[in-house]
Design an enzyme around this catalytic site. Structure first.
Site, short mmCIF file in Angstrom:
data_model
loop_
_atom_site.label_atom_id
_atom_site.label_comp_id
_atom_site.label_asym_id
_atom_site.label_seq_id
_atom_site.Cartn_x
_atom_site.Cartn_y
_atom_site.Cartn_z
N HIS A 90 0.75 -1.00 0.12
CA HIS A 90 -0.36 -0.52 0.05
C HIS A 90 1.00 1.33 0.10
O HIS A 90 0.20 2.26 -0.90
CB HIS A 90 -1.34 0.28 1.33
CG HIS A 90 -1.58 -1.27 1.71
ND1 HIS A 90 -1.75 -2.28 1.93
CD2 HIS A 90 -3.26 -0.72 0.40
CE1 HIS A 90 -2.86 -2.68 2.30
NE2 HIS A 90 -3.69 -2.62 1.10
N GLN A 114 -1.05 -3.67 -9.24
CA GLN A 114 -0.71 -4.92 -9.64
C GLN A 114 -1.31 -5.90 -9.44
O GLN A 114 -2.20 -7.18 -10.03
CB GLN A 114 0.56 -4.85 -11.09
CG GLN A 114 -0.13 -5.66 -11.97
CD GLN A 114 1.12 -6.29 -12.66
OE1 GLN A 114 2.94 -5.65 -12.48
NE2 GLN A 114 1.63 -7.45 -12.70
P1 AMP Z 1 -6.85 -3.83 -0.59
O1 AMP Z 1 -6.84 -2.98 0.55
O2 AMP Z 1 -6.59 -5.19 -0.54
O3 AMP Z 1 -7.89 -2.63 -1.38
O4 AMP Z 1 -5.46 -2.94 -1.41
C1 AMP Z 1 -5.43 -1.32 -1.99
C2 AMP Z 1 -4.57 -1.16 -2.68
O5 AMP Z 1 -3.42 -1.95 -2.84
C3 AMP Z 1 -5.07 -2.07 -4.25
O6 AMP Z 1 -4.69 -1.31 -5.30
C4 AMP Z 1 -4.26 -3.00 -4.24
O7 AMP Z 1 -4.16 -3.41 -5.35
C5 AMP Z 1 -2.56 -2.39 -3.44
N1 AMP Z 1 -2.40 -3.83 -3.24
C6 AMP Z 1 -2.32 -4.61 -2.08
N2 AMP Z 1 -1.60 -5.26 -1.98
C7 AMP Z 1 -0.41 -4.97 -2.77
C8 AMP Z 1 1.02 -5.49 -3.41
N3 AMP Z 1 1.13 -6.40 -2.95
N4 AMP Z 1 2.23 -4.55 -4.12
C9 AMP Z 1 0.95 -3.39 -4.24
N5 AMP Z 1 -0.11 -2.77 -4.21
C10 AMP Z 1 -1.16 -3.74 -3.54
#
Ligand code: AMP
Length: 284
Positions: free
Chosen positions: A37, A150
């Site tokens: 994040h 991604q």
């Molecule tokens: P989430 O909190 O899981 O909804 O994720 C929020 C944002 O962070 C989304 O755009 C995800 O794709 C991104 N995200 C989650 N995990 C990763 C990661 N390991 N690397 C890069 N971006 C991430």
């Protein structure tokens, strides 16, 4: 960092300050923040005058209520990490702020086959919920750029479709997946695994790497099948391992050597559902 809880407050604040809306970079999240994040926040910070992050665990995108209930929350640490990364504004709404008329909606986004393949097949309604919340958040924040990971490859495609469908001017920026040293994609859900589980979970990345290493022109379906077997042998319950066109996400069984490919996987380890993907024929 300023924290807003109510849409009307963040709206009036944004309207009151000078600066173009295009200069706002927005990072929507569900919290339990990690380096993945924060890499989005860093990218937004490097390209925007103003960085806004939201933390909202969106009930409408969980097809499994237990998954929603078990979703980790680490708000104090999230605020610390965001402050450290130089985030300007944190938007922290409650369900009633985002859905004042209730969570049920008759609005249906025309996502085409994107909605019924891969994640859509195993999580019915998930992408409608994602579109519902992101549409609402974009309407409140009106950012110039939306930063997505991604890691959620299909979600990036869905949200690009959403902004295209609705003629929203926000530009989508896709940021590389951040991984643990063993290859495991960082995820809030990893908090539900112990150390042994997190080591084992790196098999998803290894299985995808084996596809990338062995890819060849012609029949490639058995490569995906082989990766799936590798996961099953290592104790996963696999939803899918597929090789798809990286633009359309259509499944590819015979490769012409030119079509951009991505492999996508979803599997349960100890009741925790993990997803990941890897671009196959392009340097990531
Ligand atoms: P989430 O909190 O899981 O909804 O994720 C929020 C944002 O962070 C989304 O755009 C995800 O794709 C991104 N995200 C989650 N995990 C990763 C990661 N390991 N690397 C890069 N971006 C991430």
């Amino acid at each position: 960092m300023i924290i807003f809880k109510h849409p009307a407050d963040i709206r009036s604040f944004l309207l009151s300050i000078k600066g173009r809306f295009e200069a706002t970079g927005f990072v929507p999240t569900m919290g339990a923040l990690h380096t993945g994040h924060i890499s989005l926040v860093n990218k937004a910070r490097s390209e925007s005058e103003r960085v806004i992050c939201s933390i909202f665990v969106n009930p409408t995108q969980f097809n499994d209520p237990r998954d929603f209930e078990k979703y980790p929350t680490t708000l104090e640490n999230d605020i610390y990490l965001l402050e450290k990364a130089g985030c300007d504004i944190l938007f922290l709404p409650a369900v009633a702020d985002i859905y004042p008329d209730g969570i049920l909606t008759t609005l249906k986004y025309e996502l085409g086959s994107l909605e019924t393949i891969l994640e859509g097949k195993f999580r019915p309604g998930h992408f409608q919920g994602v579109c519902q919340v992101v549409n609402r958040l974009l309407d409140i924040i009106k950012p110039g750029k939306l930063y997505l990971g991604q890691k959620d490859f299909q979600q990036c495609k869905v949200l690009q479709k959403l902004v295209d469908l609705l003629g929203i001017k926000t530009k989508i920026i896709i940021c590389a997946t951040q991984r643990e040293p063993n290859g495991l994609a960082m995820s809030s859900r990893n908090l539900r695994l112990n150390e042994t589980g997190r080591n084992k979970a790196s098999w998803i990345y290894k299985a995808m790497l084996s596809i990338k290493k062995d890819i060849k022109v012609g029949d490639i379906e058995q490569l995906a099948e082989g990766a799936k077997q590798l996961l099953i042998e290592n104790g996963f319950k696999v939803d899918y391992v597929e090789i798809a066109n990286a633009d359309t996400l259509d499944k590819i069984q015979k490769w012409d050597g030119k079509t951009p490919l991505v492999t996508l996987a979803a599997a349960y380890l100890n009741e925790v559902r993990l997803i990941d993907n890897l671009i196959i024929n392009e340097i990531e």
